[in-house]
Design an enzyme around this catalytic site. Structure first.
Site, PDB file in Angstrom:
ATOM      1  N   TYR A 147       0.841  -1.200   0.000  1.00 55.42           N
ATOM      2  CA  TYR A 147       0.000   0.000   0.000  1.00 55.42           C
ATOM      3  C   TYR A 147       0.874   1.248   0.000  1.00 55.42           C
ATOM      4  O   TYR A 147       0.678   2.167  -0.808  1.00 55.42           O
ATOM      5  CB  TYR A 147      -0.937   0.002   1.204  1.00 55.42           C
TER       6      TYR A 147
ATOM      7  N   LYS B 135       1.261   4.012  -3.128  1.00 52.33           N
ATOM      8  CA  LYS B 135       0.958   5.425  -2.906  1.00 52.33           C
ATOM      9  C   LYS B 135       2.191   6.290  -3.171  1.00 52.33           C
ATOM     10  O   LYS B 135       2.069   7.425  -3.653  1.00 52.33           O
ATOM     11  CB  LYS B 135       0.440   5.633  -1.481  1.00 52.33           C
TER      12      LYS B 135
END
Length: 237
Positions: A142, A146
């Site tokens: 994650y 990002k």
């Protein structure tokens, strides 16, 4: 300066907590139309809201959205995926692929697909929702996706600025949505986040640090790695 007044907005992930606030807040600020997209879009009780099927991981779905929404002036890349475990070594293959496709490739391909439409409009905007975890690699894939989205947003900003497209990157820590239900740490309310983002857009800002967590993590980018990640000191003790 960019403005939501009279804008035609497309929101990805419009069914979620942040997405629904983007839809309603855009209209409250004078948007003429909002395309509310999701894999299975909701029915909305407002003729200004157009439900539009969109799977950001599917090139054919992206192309269909471009053909269905040729009047878009503001693209909000809000859809995202999360992970169930923090360790990048413990994610499943499916989790890794889903995060890469949803959090990074999806927004990038959608921005590329809509770039000709946005470039042809006056005062058009792309808003990418990053995360404070773009700058803090504690959430495995994650965080990695990002961070990649942050970098691609910077690239898009440079390439689209000469075309008159204003590109905004948004960083925020926990937001009070189901995705953050697992933590009791302080959370930003979705409505507050959306308000901060739209204020920044209309002020012509390029980057939004929506909470203190984001401010602190960006400031720490210049610090030694073992200051950002104290666990490194423990590992080598």
């Amino acid at each position: 300066m960019p403005s939501l007044n009279g804008a035609v907005v497309l929101v990805t992930g419009a069914n979620g907590g942040i997405g629904t606030h983007f839809v309603h807040a855009a209209l409250a600020r004078g948007a003429a139309k909002v395309y509310a997209t999701a894999r299975n879009p909701l029915a909305w009780d407002d003729e200004r809201i157009v439900p539009l099927p969109l799977d950001v991981t599917d090139p054919a779905s992206i192309q269909a959205a471009v053909e269905a929404a040729p009047d878009v002036t503001v693209l909000i890349n809000n859809a995202g995926a999360s992970v169930s475990s923090a360790g990048i070594l413990t994610h499943t293959d499916e989790e890794i692929r889903r995060n890469v496709e949803t959090n990074f490739l999806g927004p990038l391909f959608l921005a590329r697909a809509f770039a000709p439409i946005l470039s042809a409009k006056d005062k058009s905007v792309i808003i990418d929702i990053h995360s404070a975890l773009s700058w803090w690699a504690v959430a495995g894939i994650y965080s990695a996706t990002k961070a990649a989205l942050w970098s691609s947003t910077n690239s898009l900003r440079l390439e689209l600025a000469p075309e008159g497209v204003h590109v905004v990157g948004v960083h925020v820590g926990y937001v009070d949505t189901p995705m953050a239900a697992h933590t009791t740490d302080p959370k930003t309310q979705p409505a507050d986040l959306v308000g901060i983002v739209f204020e920044a857009v209309e002020a012509g800002e390029y980057e939004v640090l929506a909470d203190e967590t984001s401010v602190q993590l960006k400031a720490a980018l210049s610090a030694p790695l073992d200051a950002v990640y104290p666990q490194l000191k423990t590992a080598h003790a």
